[in-house]
Write a protein that holds these residues in place. Structure first.
Motif, short mmCIF file in Angstrom:
data_model
loop_
_atom_site.label_atom_id
_atom_site.label_comp_id
_atom_site.label_asym_id
_atom_site.label_seq_id
_atom_site.Cartn_x
_atom_site.Cartn_y
_atom_site.Cartn_z
N GLY A 264 0.82 -1.21 0.00
CA GLY A 264 0.00 0.00 0.00
C GLY A 264 0.85 1.26 0.00
N GLN A 265 1.94 1.26 0.76
CA GLN A 265 2.84 2.41 0.80
C GLN A 265 3.53 2.62 -0.53
N ALA A 266 3.97 1.50 -1.16
CA ALA A 266 4.65 1.61 -2.45
C ALA A 266 3.70 2.11 -3.54
N ILE A 267 2.44 1.70 -3.46
CA ILE A 267 1.46 2.16 -4.45
C ILE A 267 1.14 3.63 -4.26
N LYS A 268 1.00 4.07 -3.00
CA LYS A 268 0.67 5.47 -2.73
C LYS A 268 1.80 6.41 -3.15
N THR A 269 3.05 6.01 -2.98
CA THR A 269 4.18 6.86 -3.34
C THR A 269 4.47 6.85 -4.83
N GLY A 270 3.78 6.02 -5.60
CA GLY A 270 3.98 6.00 -7.04
C GLY A 270 5.10 5.09 -7.50
N GLN A 271 5.73 4.35 -6.59
CA GLN A 271 6.79 3.43 -6.98
C GLN A 271 6.25 2.19 -7.67
N LEU A 272 5.02 1.87 -7.43
CA LEU A 272 4.45 0.61 -7.89
C LEU A 272 3.02 0.84 -8.36
N SER A 273 2.64 0.14 -9.39
CA SER A 273 1.28 0.23 -9.90
C SER A 273 0.41 -0.84 -9.24
N GLY A 274 -0.76 -0.44 -8.81
CA GLY A 274 -1.66 -1.41 -8.20
C GLY A 274 -2.08 -2.49 -9.18
N LEU A 275 -2.23 -2.14 -10.46
CA LEU A 275 -2.60 -3.12 -11.48
C LEU A 275 -1.49 -4.15 -11.68
N ALA A 276 -0.24 -3.72 -11.62
CA ALA A 276 0.88 -4.66 -11.75
C ALA A 276 0.90 -5.64 -10.58
N VAL A 277 0.57 -5.16 -9.39
CA VAL A 277 0.51 -6.04 -8.22
C VAL A 277 -0.59 -7.07 -8.39
N GLN A 278 -1.74 -6.65 -8.86
CA GLN A 278 -2.84 -7.58 -9.07
C GLN A 278 -2.47 -8.66 -10.08
N MET A 279 -1.86 -8.26 -11.18
CA MET A 279 -1.47 -9.24 -12.20
C MET A 279 -0.36 -10.16 -11.69
N ALA A 280 0.57 -9.64 -10.88
CA ALA A 280 1.64 -10.46 -10.34
C ALA A 280 1.10 -11.53 -9.39
N VAL A 281 0.11 -11.15 -8.59
CA VAL A 281 -0.50 -12.13 -7.69
C VAL A 281 -1.23 -13.21 -8.49
N MET A 282 -1.88 -12.83 -9.59
CA MET A 282 -2.53 -13.82 -10.45
C MET A 282 -1.51 -14.79 -11.03
N VAL A 283 -0.38 -14.28 -11.45
CA VAL A 283 0.67 -15.15 -12.00
C VAL A 283 1.17 -16.12 -10.93
N MET A 284 1.36 -15.62 -9.73
CA MET A 284 1.81 -16.50 -8.64
C MET A 284 0.78 -17.58 -8.34
N ALA A 285 -0.49 -17.24 -8.46
CA ALA A 285 -1.54 -18.23 -8.18
C ALA A 285 -1.66 -19.26 -9.30
N LEU A 286 -1.38 -18.85 -10.54
CA LEU A 286 -1.51 -19.76 -11.68
C LEU A 286 -0.25 -20.57 -11.95
N LEU A 287 0.90 -20.10 -11.48
CA LEU A 287 2.17 -20.72 -11.85
C LEU A 287 2.28 -22.19 -11.43
N PRO A 288 1.97 -22.56 -10.19
CA PRO A 288 2.12 -23.98 -9.81
C PRO A 288 1.28 -24.93 -10.66
N VAL A 289 0.04 -24.54 -10.94
CA VAL A 289 -0.83 -25.39 -11.76
C VAL A 289 -0.30 -25.49 -13.18
N ALA A 290 0.17 -24.37 -13.73
CA ALA A 290 0.70 -24.37 -15.09
C ALA A 290 1.97 -25.20 -15.21
N VAL A 291 2.76 -25.25 -14.14
CA VAL A 291 4.01 -26.02 -14.17
C VAL A 291 3.75 -27.51 -14.01
N LEU A 292 2.83 -27.88 -13.13
CA LEU A 292 2.60 -29.29 -12.82
C LEU A 292 1.71 -29.99 -13.86
#
Length: 311
Positions: A264-292
């Motif tokens: 939340g602090q990184a998003i508020k200061t402009g260092q990080l995009s909230g949309l990029a965080v959302q997509m990164a979490v989706m990738v982390m959730a899909l990665l194990p299933v896609a690998v196995l």
């Protein structure tokens, strides 16, 4: 008189098409082109959204702002979203919880399912038909959400990781598939082992399971994906945010309900995009299933069709 020497029949290569039956005509060029086009469109429809998710997760805030949202062309690649997610905060803890729940839950579910399926595959076992009918009844009738919650609460499983495993630990469908596969194994093998003095557990471990690797691999994947993707039990039985698995944290981030303190602090200061965080979490959730999944894919046909048809 000349001897006729039969030429050895060449087996098709690993990627070669299997021989066609004599009654099936060869496909035309138009048919092959049509199949290729349909498969290409299907692959594009599946892979293109995944490509957008991955590219957006590794894009900088400036690139996302210029694109007005989701990014299709990689530009300004950065992994700051993944660095922030894996820096030891709530997302890292949630990922560890999901991994542990998946491993423990899958092991428990497979143990109970294999033992139950083996017992039901022995038609001479005591109460075989009544137990089977009882399990089948649970596939069509259930107590409902409120009685299930009251049962979990009475057992003292609320705010416990066992609440993420026990309420959905067993799938009757998976047990029936295992049972059908076990019943397809030759009875002579188990009879000969029993004559040699082997008990049921030894027969199951040394004969049945080695011959059932295909169906066991498929059912294990089903249970693992179910535990990894589960979120409803956690939202229902857990009140402590620090105990939430990865899927629930992902829902919070996607719905922008509450972001972890560091993110939340990184998003508020402009260092990080909230949309990029959302997509990164989706990738982390899909990665194990896609690998196995590719490693178990070759077992799907043998494991599912044989287990479903026999018995």
């Amino acid at each position: 008189m000349t001897a006729v020497i039969d030429k050895p029949v060449q087996k098709p290569g690993r990627w070669a098409a299997p021989p066609r039956p004599v009654w099936e005509e060869q496909p035309s060029q138009v048919g092959l082109a049509g199949k290729g086009l349909v498969l290409g469109i299907a692959c594009f429809a599946i892979l293109f959204p995944l490509w957008i998710v991955v590219v957006t997760s590794i894009s900088s805030r400036k690139t996302i702002d210029e694109a007005g949202g989701l990014v299709m062309v990689p530009k300004g690649v950065t992994f700051i979203a993944y660095q922030e997610l894996l820096s030891g905060g709530q997302v890292t803890r949630a990922a560890i919880i999901s991994v542990l729940v998946t491993l423990v839950g899958t092991a428990f579910s497979m143990t109970v399912s294999v033992l139950c399926a083996y017992g039901l595959s022995r038609t001479e076992s005591v109460g075989h038909r009544w137990i089977l009918m009882t399990l089948l009844a649970t596939m069509f009738f259930s107590a409902g959400l409120i009685p299930t919650y009251l049962l979990v609460q009475t057992l003292g499983l609320t705010d416990s990781y066992l609440a993420l495993i026990l309420p959905s630990a067993i799938s009757v469908f998976n047990i029936l598939v295992l049972r059908g596969f076990f019943m397809g194994i030759s009875q002579e093998l188990t009879d000969s082992a029993r004559i040699d003095g082997a008990g049921d557990f030894r027969i199951l471990w040394q004969i049945i399971m080695p011959l059932s690797r295909a169906v066991i691999a498929v059912i294990t994947l089903f249970y693992a994906v179910g535990y990894w993707s589960a979120w409803f039990n956690a939202s229902l039985y857990l009140n402590d945010q620090d105990m939430m698995p990865l899927q629930n944290v992902m829902i919070q981030l996607v719905q922008k309900q509450e972001a972890p303190v560091g993110l939340g602090q990184a998003i508020k200061t402009g260092q990080l995009s909230g949309l990029a965080v959302q997509m990164a979490v989706m990738v982390m959730a899909l990665l194990p299933v896609a690998v196995l999944s590719p490693f178990v894919q070759r077992h799907f046909k043998k494991g599912m069709l044989t287990g479903a048809v026999k018995g």
